[in-house]
Design an enzyme around this catalytic site. Structure first.
Site, PDB file in Angstrom:
ATOM      1  N   ASP A 135      -1.213  -0.362   6.094  1.00  0.00           N
ATOM      2  CA  ASP A 135      -1.548   0.271   7.368  1.00  0.00           C
ATOM      3  C   ASP A 135      -3.026   0.211   7.696  1.00  0.00           C
ATOM      4  O   ASP A 135      -3.421   0.527   8.822  1.00  0.00           O
ATOM      5  CB  ASP A 135      -1.170   1.763   7.320  1.00  0.00           C
ATOM      6  CG  ASP A 135      -2.124   2.545   6.417  1.00  0.00           C
ATOM      7  OD1 ASP A 135      -2.935   3.346   6.942  1.00  0.00           O
ATOM      8  OD2 ASP A 135      -2.086   2.341   5.202  1.00  0.00           O
ATOM      9  N   ASP A 192      -0.167   5.094   0.960  1.00  0.00           N
ATOM     10  CA  ASP A 192      -0.405   6.132   1.963  1.00  0.00           C
ATOM     11  C   ASP A 192      -0.328   5.573   3.380  1.00  0.00           C
ATOM     12  O   ASP A 192      -0.985   4.585   3.707  1.00  0.00           O
ATOM     13  CB  ASP A 192      -1.767   6.783   1.737  1.00  0.00           C
ATOM     14  CG  ASP A 192      -1.868   7.422   0.362  1.00  0.00           C
ATOM     15  OD1 ASP A 192      -0.841   7.911  -0.142  1.00  0.00           O
ATOM     16  OD2 ASP A 192      -2.972   7.420  -0.216  1.00  0.00           O
ATOM     17  N   ASP A 245       0.870  -1.167   0.000  1.00  0.00           N
ATOM     18  CA  ASP A 245       0.000   0.000   0.000  1.00  0.00           C
ATOM     19  C   ASP A 245       0.912   1.224   0.000  1.00  0.00           C
ATOM     20  O   ASP A 245       2.116   1.116   0.256  1.00  0.00           O
ATOM     21  CB  ASP A 245      -0.898  -0.037   1.238  1.00  0.00           C
ATOM     22  CG  ASP A 245      -1.823   1.150   1.329  1.00  0.00           C
ATOM     23  OD1 ASP A 245      -2.440   1.508   0.313  1.00  0.00           O
ATOM     24  OD2 ASP A 245      -1.908   1.755   2.423  1.00  0.00           O
TER      25      ASP A 245
END
Length: 228
Positions: A189, A12, A10
């Site tokens: 996250d 961001d 991922d």
């Protein structure tokens, strides 16, 4: 048979310590492309929905790309180059770059898979030296006499929640691969990425939000705090 190793990231809050879609929106306020008060209110509301797992990705994409659609390609690309220099490059951490390089040097194929659109993220992926990017793809106005530029609508399956699994499966199928012929490590996250984390051979909760940290602890997934 030796399985092909894939390292999936991922973007961001995983590889970079901020949300690129959100920060790009804030950057456009500084350019005068969006009215500060109302844009910030809507941007904050969408971001809260994302963190809560309730985001309407199509509505958000129309909102997030509205200024770029209005300004056109030339102005938008020039502004994004400024954004890279002023916001993104100073925010890239050495340990995040090192983690990507570690996988590349081990011979793994690195893929960044993000729910942020391709306009914002492709230059960021390039800054990490990652050519394989699965981001939200944007439709263009390709009608006769059209602008050829983005319309604000999503093209194909958005790489968001379960859509990340679909997009990975499409990517693999194009290369004659499937889940049985690859070994995948996925770093994320966000609780929104649980569908792909569950598919991965190795799930790494990276700078995880509170709910993902709890889930990772319960499931004995690795937890990595790059930005601690």
């Amino acid at each position: 048979m030796t399985k092909k190793k894939l390292a999936l990231f991922d973007l961001d809050h995983t590889l970079i310590p901020f949300d690129s879609d959100y920060s790009w929106g804030e950057f456009t306020i500084g350019l005068g492309w969006n009215e500060a008060g109302e844009f910030k209110r809507q941007n904050d509301a969408f971001y809260a929905q994302y963190k809560a797992g309730t985001l309407d990705i199509h509505a958000y994409c129309r909102f997030a790309t509205s200024a770029v659609c209005r300004q056109g390609e030339e102005k938008s690309r020039a502004a994004h180059a400024q954004y890279m220099q002023q916001v993104v490059l100073p925010g890239i951490r050495a340990n995040a770059l090192a983690l990507v390089r570690q996988h590349q040097e081990a011979g793994d194929t690195v893929v960044i898979i993000t729910a942020t659109n391709e306009f914002v993220t492709r230059p960021i992926a390039a800054a990490f030296g990652v050519p394989e990017l699965l981001a939200i793809e944007l439709e263009r106005d390709e009608r006769e006499g059209g602008t050829g530029w983005y319309t604000g609508e999503i093209r194909g399956v958005p790489s968001f929640r379960e859509g990340k699994v679909t997009r990975m499966e499409q990517w693999m199928a194009e290369r004659g691969l499937d889940w049985g012929t690859v070994h995948t490590t996925f770093y994320s996250d966000s609780i929104n990425d649980v569908p792909l984390l569950e598919k991965a051979d190795v799930a790494v909760a990276t700078n995880p939000d509170e709910r993902l940290r709890l889930m990772a602890t319960e499931r004995q997934w690795r937890i990595l705090d790059l930005f601690a």
